[in-house]
Design a protein around this motif. Structure first.
Motif, PDB file in Angstrom:
ATOM      1  N   ASP A 190      -3.769 -18.034   7.754  1.00  0.00           N
ATOM      2  CA  ASP A 190      -3.141 -18.278   6.665  1.00  0.00           C
ATOM      3  C   ASP A 190      -2.502 -16.857   6.438  1.00  0.00           C
ATOM      4  O   ASP A 190      -2.617 -15.986   6.799  1.00  0.00           O
ATOM      5  CB  ASP A 190      -3.892 -18.645   5.588  1.00  0.00           C
ATOM      6  N   ASP A 191      -1.323 -17.048   5.601  1.00  0.00           N
ATOM      7  CA  ASP A 191      -0.594 -16.151   4.716  1.00  0.00           C
ATOM      8  C   ASP A 191      -1.467 -15.471   3.801  1.00  0.00           C
ATOM      9  O   ASP A 191      -2.097 -16.105   3.070  1.00  0.00           O
ATOM     10  CB  ASP A 191       0.712 -16.282   4.516  1.00  0.00           C
ATOM     11  N   VAL A 192      -1.485 -14.102   3.703  1.00  0.00           N
ATOM     12  CA  VAL A 192      -2.228 -13.425   2.472  1.00  0.00           C
ATOM     13  C   VAL A 192      -1.571 -13.690   1.198  1.00  0.00           C
ATOM     14  O   VAL A 192      -0.347 -13.267   1.170  1.00  0.00           O
ATOM     15  CB  VAL A 192      -2.639 -12.033   3.028  1.00  0.00           C
ATOM     16  N   ARG A 193      -2.247 -14.142   0.250  1.00  0.00           N
ATOM     17  CA  ARG A 193      -1.577 -14.261  -1.058  1.00  0.00           C
ATOM     18  C   ARG A 193      -2.200 -13.233  -1.836  1.00  0.00           C
ATOM     19  O   ARG A 193      -3.361 -12.734  -1.592  1.00  0.00           O
ATOM     20  CB  ARG A 193      -2.052 -15.555  -1.659  1.00  0.00           C
ATOM     21  N   VAL A 194      -1.480 -12.990  -3.207  1.00  0.00           N
ATOM     22  CA  VAL A 194      -1.902 -11.900  -3.843  1.00  0.00           C
ATOM     23  C   VAL A 194      -2.127 -12.692  -5.538  1.00  0.00           C
ATOM     24  O   VAL A 194      -1.228 -13.210  -5.823  1.00  0.00           O
ATOM     25  CB  VAL A 194      -0.985 -10.818  -3.967  1.00  0.00           C
ATOM     26  N   ALA A 195      -3.060 -12.051  -6.165  1.00  0.00           N
ATOM     27  CA  ALA A 195      -3.168 -12.358  -7.584  1.00  0.00           C
ATOM     28  C   ALA A 195      -3.164 -11.214  -8.442  1.00  0.00           C
ATOM     29  O   ALA A 195      -4.137 -10.123  -7.761  1.00  0.00           O
ATOM     30  CB  ALA A 195      -4.517 -13.148  -7.649  1.00  0.00           C
ATOM     31  N   VAL A 196      -2.513 -11.062  -9.404  1.00  0.00           N
ATOM     32  CA  VAL A 196      -2.308  -9.661 -10.333  1.00  0.00           C
ATOM     33  C   VAL A 196      -2.787 -10.238 -11.782  1.00  0.00           C
ATOM     34  O   VAL A 196      -2.142 -11.280 -12.160  1.00  0.00           O
ATOM     35  CB  VAL A 196      -1.127  -9.145 -10.440  1.00  0.00           C
ATOM     36  N   CYS A 197      -3.463  -9.375 -12.318  1.00  0.00           N
ATOM     37  CA  CYS A 197      -3.835  -9.515 -13.846  1.00  0.00           C
ATOM     38  C   CYS A 197      -2.775  -9.093 -14.584  1.00  0.00           C
ATOM     39  O   CYS A 197      -2.386  -7.771 -14.471  1.00  0.00           O
ATOM     40  CB  CYS A 197      -5.233  -8.910 -14.037  1.00  0.00           C
ATOM     41  N   PRO A 198      -2.089  -9.791 -15.497  1.00  0.00           N
ATOM     42  CA  PRO A 198      -1.009  -9.084 -16.261  1.00  0.00           C
ATOM     43  C   PRO A 198      -1.449  -8.065 -17.306  1.00  0.00           C
ATOM     44  O   PRO A 198      -0.812  -7.780 -18.110  1.00  0.00           O
ATOM     45  CB  PRO A 198      -0.305 -10.306 -16.731  1.00  0.00           C
ATOM     46  N   GLU A 199      -2.883  -8.319 -17.674  1.00  0.00           N
ATOM     47  CA  GLU A 199      -3.591  -7.583 -18.730  1.00  0.00           C
ATOM     48  C   GLU A 199      -4.037  -6.378 -18.436  1.00  0.00           C
ATOM     49  O   GLU A 199      -3.652  -5.085 -19.008  1.00  0.00           O
ATOM     50  CB  GLU A 199      -4.717  -8.229 -19.435  1.00  0.00           C
ATOM     51  N   CYS A 200      -4.659  -6.095 -17.267  1.00  0.00           N
ATOM     52  CA  CYS A 200      -5.133  -4.581 -16.767  1.00  0.00           C
ATOM     53  C   CYS A 200      -4.465  -4.156 -15.342  1.00  0.00           C
ATOM     54  O   CYS A 200      -4.924  -3.023 -15.010  1.00  0.00           O
ATOM     55  CB  CYS A 200      -6.659  -4.819 -16.786  1.00  0.00           C
ATOM     56  N   GLY A 201      -3.783  -5.103 -14.606  1.00  0.00           N
ATOM     57  CA  GLY A 201      -3.227  -4.517 -13.571  1.00  0.00           C
ATOM     58  C   GLY A 201      -4.241  -4.808 -12.193  1.00  0.00           C
ATOM     59  O   GLY A 201      -3.752  -4.500 -11.040  1.00  0.00           O
ATOM     60  N   TYR A 202      -5.233  -5.312 -12.467  1.00  0.00           N
ATOM     61  CA  TYR A 202      -6.208  -5.603 -11.334  1.00  0.00           C
ATOM     62  C   TYR A 202      -5.829  -6.537 -10.423  1.00  0.00           C
ATOM     63  O   TYR A 202      -4.859  -7.565 -10.669  1.00  0.00           O
ATOM     64  CB  TYR A 202      -7.458  -6.270 -11.636  1.00  0.00           C
ATOM     65  N   THR A 203      -5.700  -6.223  -9.152  1.00  0.00           N
ATOM     66  CA  THR A 203      -4.999  -6.786  -8.030  1.00  0.00           C
ATOM     67  C   THR A 203      -5.975  -7.276  -6.639  1.00  0.00           C
ATOM     68  O   THR A 203      -7.005  -6.455  -6.496  1.00  0.00           O
ATOM     69  CB  THR A 203      -3.881  -5.985  -7.291  1.00  0.00           C
ATOM     70  N   GLU A 204      -5.797  -8.385  -6.268  1.00  0.00           N
ATOM     71  CA  GLU A 204      -6.851  -9.034  -5.217  1.00  0.00           C
ATOM     72  C   GLU A 204      -6.051  -9.828  -4.181  1.00  0.00           C
ATOM     73  O   GLU A 204      -5.025 -10.474  -4.587  1.00  0.00           O
ATOM     74  CB  GLU A 204      -8.155  -9.830  -5.743  1.00  0.00           C
ATOM     75  N   MET A 205      -6.500  -9.835  -3.073  1.00  0.00           N
ATOM     76  CA  MET A 205      -5.725 -10.575  -2.046  1.00  0.00           C
ATOM     77  C   MET A 205      -6.860 -11.697  -1.720  1.00  0.00           C
ATOM     78  O   MET A 205      -7.868 -11.719  -1.765  1.00  0.00           O
ATOM     79  CB  MET A 205      -5.634  -9.774  -0.657  1.00  0.00           C
ATOM     80  N   TYR A 206      -6.208 -12.956  -1.311  1.00  0.00           N
ATOM     81  CA  TYR A 206      -7.005 -14.105  -1.018  1.00  0.00           C
ATOM     82  C   TYR A 206      -6.159 -15.203  -0.130  1.00  0.00           C
ATOM     83  O   TYR A 206      -5.115 -14.841  -0.051  1.00  0.00           O
ATOM     84  CB  TYR A 206      -7.207 -14.889  -2.374  1.00  0.00           C
ATOM     85  N   LEU A 207      -6.815 -15.731   0.684  1.00  0.00           N
ATOM     86  CA  LEU A 207      -6.552 -16.905   1.696  1.00  0.00           C
ATOM     87  C   LEU A 207      -6.538 -18.244   0.763  1.00  0.00           C
ATOM     88  O   LEU A 207      -7.623 -18.488   0.069  1.00  0.00           O
ATOM     89  CB  LEU A 207      -7.218 -16.885   2.853  1.00  0.00           C
ATOM     90  N   GLU A 208      -5.267 -19.132   0.784  1.00  0.00           N
ATOM     91  CA  GLU A 208      -5.406 -20.121  -0.039  1.00  0.00           C
ATOM     92  C   GLU A 208      -5.961 -21.310   0.563  1.00  0.00           C
ATOM     93  O   GLU A 208      -6.791 -22.310   0.319  1.00  0.00           O
ATOM     94  CB  GLU A 208      -4.066 -20.570  -0.431  1.00  0.00           C
ATOM     95  N   ASP A 209      -5.610 -21.527   2.084  1.00  0.00           N
ATOM     96  CA  ASP A 209      -6.157 -22.617   2.908  1.00  0.00           C
ATOM     97  C   ASP A 209      -7.292 -22.230   3.766  1.00  0.00           C
ATOM     98  O   ASP A 209      -6.723 -21.286   4.979  1.00  0.00           O
ATOM     99  CB  ASP A 209      -4.691 -23.192   3.494  1.00  0.00           C
ATOM    100  N   LEU A 210      -8.225 -22.530   4.021  1.00  0.00           N
ATOM    101  CA  LEU A 210      -9.463 -22.052   4.765  1.00  0.00           C
ATOM    102  C   LEU A 210      -9.811 -23.124   5.835  1.00  0.00           C
ATOM    103  O   LEU A 210     -10.893 -22.703   6.644  1.00  0.00           O
ATOM    104  CB  LEU A 210     -10.715 -21.501   3.968  1.00  0.00           C
ATOM    105  N   THR A 211      -9.165 -24.277   5.953  1.00  0.00           N
ATOM    106  CA  THR A 211      -9.423 -25.379   6.985  1.00  0.00           C
ATOM    107  C   THR A 211      -9.443 -24.830   8.105  1.00  0.00           C
ATOM    108  O   THR A 211      -9.957 -25.354   9.049  1.00  0.00           O
ATOM    109  CB  THR A 211      -8.434 -26.477   6.568  1.00  0.00           C
ATOM    110  N   LYS A 212      -8.540 -23.903   8.687  1.00  0.00           N
ATOM    111  CA  LYS A 212      -8.357 -23.704   9.905  1.00  0.00           C
ATOM    112  C   LYS A 212      -9.372 -22.609  10.493  1.00  0.00           C
ATOM    113  O   LYS A 212     -10.026 -22.190  11.531  1.00  0.00           O
ATOM    114  CB  LYS A 212      -6.964 -22.548  10.388  1.00  0.00           C
ATOM    115  N   MET A 213     -10.088 -21.913   9.273  1.00  0.00           N
ATOM    116  CA  MET A 213     -11.213 -21.142   9.618  1.00  0.00           C
ATOM    117  C   MET A 213     -12.727 -21.870   9.905  1.00  0.00           C
ATOM    118  O   MET A 213     -13.458 -21.469  10.602  1.00  0.00           O
ATOM    119  CB  MET A 213     -11.608 -20.205   8.410  1.00  0.00           C
ATOM    120  N   LYS A 214     -12.733 -23.202   9.345  1.00  0.00           N
ATOM    121  CA  LYS A 214     -13.797 -24.049   9.680  1.00  0.00           C
ATOM    122  C   LYS A 214     -13.753 -24.840  10.942  1.00  0.00           C
ATOM    123  O   LYS A 214     -14.734 -25.450  11.363  1.00  0.00           O
ATOM    124  CB  LYS A 214     -13.771 -24.878   8.415  1.00  0.00           C
ATOM    125  N   SER A 215     -12.568 -24.865  11.449  1.00  0.00           N
ATOM    126  CA  SER A 215     -12.607 -25.442  12.775  1.00  0.00           C
ATOM    127  C   SER A 215     -13.014 -24.822  13.972  1.00  0.00           C
ATOM    128  O   SER A 215     -13.271 -23.654  13.829  1.00  0.00           O
ATOM    129  CB  SER A 215     -11.312 -26.258  13.301  1.00  0.00           C
TER     130      SER A 215
END
Length: 65
Positions: free
Chosen positions: A40-65
């Motif tokens: 999957d493409d890496v997605r990013v989430a950013v907090c608009p209050e403090c600037g904390y940033t994290e990366m995540y994968l949205e679709d994990l179905t390919k990892m389970k197969s």
């Protein structure tokens, strides 16, 4: 909805990561017997209050197969 781990505010989701100086997007791959499979493409989430940033994968179905 994703909550910030630092301050608890709602994070802005589904943002893309661009690395300056690199022309390639970050992609998570699994290398099984020298055959790379894109998970999957890496997605990013950013907090608009403090600037904390994290990366995540949205679709994990390919990892389970």
């Amino acid at each position: 909805m994703r909550k910030c781990e630092k301050c608890g505010a709602s994070m802005k989701l589904d943002l893309r990561l661009k690395v300056n100086g690199g022309g390639y997007g970050m992609v998570v791959r699994v290398d099984e017997k020298q055959k790379a499979t894109t998970i999957d493409d890496v997605r990013v989430a950013v907090c608009p209050e403090c600037g904390y940033t994290e990366m995540y994968l949205e679709d994990l179905t390919k990892m389970k197969s």
